[in-house]
Design an enzyme around this catalytic site. Structure first.
Site, PDB file in Angstrom:
ATOM      1  N   ASN A 212       0.711  -1.123   0.131  1.00 52.54           N
ATOM      2  CA  ASN A 212       0.059  -0.121  -0.118  1.00 52.54           C
ATOM      3  C   ASN A 212       0.783   1.396  -0.044  1.00 52.54           C
ATOM      4  O   ASN A 212       0.690   2.215  -0.584  1.00 52.54           O
ATOM      5  CB  ASN A 212      -0.905   0.011   1.354  1.00 52.54           C
ATOM      6  CG  ASN A 212      -1.983  -0.764   0.909  1.00 52.54           C
ATOM      7  OD1 ASN A 212      -3.171  -0.128   0.351  1.00 52.54           O
ATOM      8  ND2 ASN A 212      -2.206  -1.949   1.462  1.00 52.54           N
TER       9      ASN A 212
ATOM     10  N   ASN B  27      -5.970   4.673   8.414  1.00 56.63           N
ATOM     11  CA  ASN B  27      -5.701   3.376   8.232  1.00 56.63           C
ATOM     12  C   ASN B  27      -6.629   2.648   7.027  1.00 56.63           C
ATOM     13  O   ASN B  27      -7.759   3.245   6.633  1.00 56.63           O
ATOM     14  CB  ASN B  27      -5.992   2.555   9.372  1.00 56.63           C
ATOM     15  CG  ASN B  27      -5.790   1.040   9.356  1.00 56.63           C
ATOM     16  OD1 ASN B  27      -4.638   0.785   8.841  1.00 56.63           O
ATOM     17  ND2 ASN B  27      -6.616   0.312   9.946  1.00 56.63           N
TER      18      ASN B  27
ATOM     19  N   HIS C 184      -8.284  -1.052   5.751  1.00 59.58           N
ATOM     20  CA  HIS C 184      -8.509  -2.224   6.246  1.00 59.58           C
ATOM     21  C   HIS C 184      -9.226  -2.989   5.150  1.00 59.58           C
ATOM     22  O   HIS C 184      -9.937  -2.570   4.408  1.00 59.58           O
ATOM     23  CB  HIS C 184      -9.597  -2.262   7.707  1.00 59.58           C
ATOM     24  CG  HIS C 184      -9.888  -3.471   8.141  1.00 59.58           C
ATOM     25  ND1 HIS C 184      -8.905  -4.139   8.993  1.00 59.58           N
ATOM     26  CD2 HIS C 184     -10.951  -4.428   7.886  1.00 59.58           C
ATOM     27  CE1 HIS C 184      -9.471  -5.420   9.397  1.00 59.58           C
ATOM     28  NE2 HIS C 184     -10.673  -5.414   8.570  1.00 59.58           N
TER      29      HIS C 184
ATOM     30  N   ASP D   4      -9.853  -0.791  14.653  1.00 62.48           N
ATOM     31  CA  ASP D   4     -10.471  -0.863  13.324  1.00 62.48           C
ATOM     32  C   ASP D   4     -11.676  -0.079  13.659  1.00 62.48           C
ATOM     33  O   ASP D   4     -12.794  -0.192  13.059  1.00 62.48           O
ATOM     34  CB  ASP D   4     -10.829  -2.093  12.815  1.00 62.48           C
ATOM     35  CG  ASP D   4      -9.642  -2.742  12.307  1.00 62.48           C
ATOM     36  OD1 ASP D   4      -8.767  -2.239  11.835  1.00 62.48           O
ATOM     37  OD2 ASP D   4      -9.532  -4.099  12.572  1.00 62.48           O
TER      38      ASP D   4
END
Ligand code: GRF
Length: 194
Positions: free
Chosen positions: A13, A107, A109, A150
């Site tokens: 990423n 972030n 996920h 998360d």
């Protein structure tokens, strides 16, 4: 925008983001420093390829929690970091960092949060769980980061189909392509809004 990237592993990423900066598609963004908790991570190769300073900071080499937090904070201050991008970072950030950078940590996920998230839901585990529960679609979530795994506010989600005969590895590969397409765009929108 001075960005610190946190990663733990292969860094695909981060590579996708760096390539978008290099190509000029992602403007006004600079990955100024990379912090990694795993000394053997491939992301260090990426750091030298793109000539970015990198630091190995781990709870094993720095067991004192306050020292660990201070070390990270010092680096973020030294590089005048304005935004933190987690790209496959397997650790929770220390509470002081979350507090200081509230609203500026994001972030990626590999599923549609709030489902298939939380402790233990990382890597291939996520895709195994998606397939085992018979989902017809999964996806990618980009979200703000808070003190819990998360759970921060969702910024953007994109769906990815689950095919009947998918193995977890095949599904992971399909989702990863979407991650690479989405993450830099979200960073771009955040920078433009600011
Ligand atoms: C990605 O699937 C990301 O969604 C998750 O960890 C994985 C990291 O992969 N948080 P990479 O290191 O970016 O290749």
């Amino acid at each position: 925008m001075n960005i610190a990237a946190f990663a733990s592993g292969r860094g695909s990423n981060l590579k996708a983001i760096l390539e978008k900066i290099e190509s000029g598609d992602l403007k006004n963004a600079k990955i100024s420093v990379i912090i990694c908790n795993n000394s053997k991570a491939k992301v260090f190769e990426l750091a030298s390829r793109f000539n970015i300073d990198s630091f190995h900071i781990s709870g094993k080499t720095l067991p004192d929690k306050k020292q660990y937090e201070n070390k990270i904070m010092d680096i973020l201050e030294n590089y005048r970091i304005e935004m933190i991008v987690l790209a496959g970072y397997m650790k929770l950030l220390p509470p002081g960092i979350i507090k200081n950078f509230k609203g500026d940590i994001i972030n990626v996920h590999p599923a549609l949060l709030p489902r298939f998230g939380g402790k233990g839901m990382y890597g291939i585990n996520v895709h195994k769980a998606v397939i085992e529960s018979g989902e017809k679609e999964t996806g990618v979530t980009i979200h703000y980061v808070n003190e819990r795994y998360d759970e921060g506010k969702i910024i953007k989600q994109i769906k990815v189909p689950v095919k009947g005969n998918d193995t977890p590895e095949e599904l992971a590969a399909r989702v990863l392509i979407t991650e690479h397409n989405l993450y830099w765009r979200v960073i771009n929108s955040i920078i433009n809004e600011k």
